[in-house]
Design an enzyme around this catalytic site. Structure first.
Site, PDB file in Angstrom:
ATOM      1  CG  ASP A  67      19.202  48.153  22.290  1.00  0.00           C
ATOM      2  OD1 ASP A  67      19.828  49.221  22.424  1.00  0.00           O
ATOM      3  OD2 ASP A  67      19.408  47.157  22.993  1.00  0.00           O
ATOM      4  CG  ASN A 136      18.009  38.658  30.638  1.00  0.00           C
ATOM      5  OD1 ASN A 136      18.960  39.232  30.126  1.00  0.00           O
ATOM      6  ND2 ASN A 136      16.757  38.907  30.279  1.00  0.00           N
ATOM      7  CG  HIS A 138      19.477  41.493  27.618  1.00  0.00           C
ATOM      8  ND1 HIS A 138      18.338  42.044  28.167  1.00  0.00           N
ATOM      9  CD2 HIS A 138      20.445  42.435  27.822  1.00  0.00           C
ATOM     10  CE1 HIS A 138      18.607  43.235  28.656  1.00  0.00           C
ATOM     11  NE2 HIS A 138      19.868  43.502  28.466  1.00  0.00           N
ATOM     12  CD  GLU A 143      15.150  40.747  27.181  1.00  0.00           C
ATOM     13  OE1 GLU A 143      16.212  40.284  27.643  1.00  0.00           O
ATOM     14  OE2 GLU A 143      14.575  41.719  27.701  1.00  0.00           O
TER      15      GLU A 143
HETATM   16  C1  F6R Z   1      21.797  48.663  25.595  1.00  0.00           C
HETATM   17  C2  F6R Z   1      21.588  47.236  25.477  1.00  0.00           C
HETATM   18  C3  F6R Z   1      21.525  46.332  26.656  1.00  0.00           C
HETATM   19  C4  F6R Z   1      22.460  46.736  27.796  1.00  0.00           C
HETATM   20  C5  F6R Z   1      22.308  45.785  28.978  1.00  0.00           C
HETATM   21  C6  F6R Z   1      23.156  46.221  30.159  1.00  0.00           C
HETATM   22  O1  F6R Z   1      21.805  49.291  24.339  1.00  0.00           O
HETATM   23  O2  F6R Z   1      21.432  46.770  24.392  1.00  0.00           O
HETATM   24  O3  F6R Z   1      21.828  45.010  26.247  1.00  0.00           O
HETATM   25  O4  F6R Z   1      23.773  46.728  27.346  1.00  0.00           O
HETATM   26  O5  F6R Z   1      20.971  45.736  29.377  1.00  0.00           O
HETATM   27  O6  F6R Z   1      22.679  47.443  30.639  1.00  0.00           O
HETATM   28  P1  F6R Z   1      23.483  48.264  31.728  1.00  0.00           P
HETATM   29  O7  F6R Z   1      24.763  48.660  31.096  1.00  0.00           O
HETATM   30  O8  F6R Z   1      22.614  49.454  32.034  1.00  0.00           O
HETATM   31  O9  F6R Z   1      23.682  47.360  32.891  1.00  0.00           O
END
Ligand code: F6R
Length: 250
Positions: A67, A136, A138, A143
């Site tokens: 992303d 959440n 994701h 989302e």
């Molecule tokens: C990052 C991504 C997100 C993160 C998720 C966890 O490229 O796609 O899905 O993996 O938000 O983020 P952290 O590791 O910062 O808790």
């Protein structure tokens, strides 16, 4: 689906780096699907160390990231392109031309989504997809929703995601509200999934995703259907699973 228990963040990072490192050692021209965020940083540090030692060679590896924030240029220090360069790419011998992320600066959503899907297809299949998980549930920036989206799309970020990611910005108002993300369909096509999860803030998402129903309200729950999904999670992230299903994760 296999959940590997780790003591803490360092242990999680080491165990995950072994899985990813083994993939690169066994198939030097691997296609890696990569993630940003705090969860994989420790793993990336170890990969850099092992590459510098001469134990891993990334010269024939290609990568596609999950992303990118909408509107941010690659040289913006909050962009995921910047993150990947500074947390992994500049420390390993990957050819930067073989690393791909969605282009957050392309305002033409249909064009960018089609372009990025074509990039993913041109790789001939992702060998291993690294994932974190949102509080959440994701994966990527898919989302909670009524549907699982197949391909790349532009998403309006969930309030919880904006709050969680505001820790990297000067203020919450600076967090972009939209992002391009790979779809769940592309994630599920990866031959292997490697998820890294740490901390109690992820305990509910872990319980819901891997011990609950498969539902787009908890996007990571779809991983229950993946034929080769490895989740490395620390004790804190496993807290609620341990409480509700004692002994389920050895
Ligand atoms: C990052 C991504 C997100 C993160 C998720 C966890 O490229 O796609 O899905 O993996 O938000 O983020 P952290 O590791 O910062 O808790």
């Amino acid at each position: 689906m296999r959940i590997i228990r780790a003591k803490d963040y360092d242990d999680m990072s080491r165990k995950a780096a072994i899985v990813l490192g083994a993939q690169v050692a066994a198939k030097p021209d691997s296609v890696l699907g990569l993630a940003t965020g705090s969860s994989p940083v420790g793993m990336y540090k170890l990969l850099i160390e092992w590459c510098k030692n001469g134990d891993l060679d990334f010269s024939n590896v290609k990568s596609v990231n999950l992303d990118e924030y909408f509107g941010l240029t690659a040289d913006n220090d909050q962009s995921y392109a910047y993150f990947m360069y500074h947390n992994l790419f500049k420390g390993i011998n990957i050819d930067i031309k073989n690393t791909y992320l969605p282009d957050g600066t392309n305002p033409d959503v249909a064009n960018e989504c089609a372009r990025y899907d074509a990039v993913i297809d041109s790789m001939g299949g992702v060998d291993i997809q690294v994932l974190g998980i949102g509080g959440n549930g994701h994966i990527g920036f898919n989302e909670p929703s009524d549907v699982f989206k197949l391909g790349t799309h532009c998403v309006t970020l969930d309030k919880k995601t904006i709050e969680a990611n505001s820790r990297f910005f000067n203020s919450i108002d600076e967090v972009p509200t939209k992002a391009y993300t790979m779809g769940v369909g592309s994630i599920m096509k990866a031959k292997k999934i490697l998820m890294v999860v740490n901390g109690e803030a992820k305990a509910q998402a872990m319980l819901d995703s891997f011990f609950g129903d498969i539902t787009p309200r908890v996007q990571a729950s779809i991983l229950q259907m993946h034929p080769d999904c490895v989740i490395v999670a620390d004790d804190a992230a496993l807290k609620l699973i341990d409480e509700k299903f004692p002994g389920a994760v050895k």
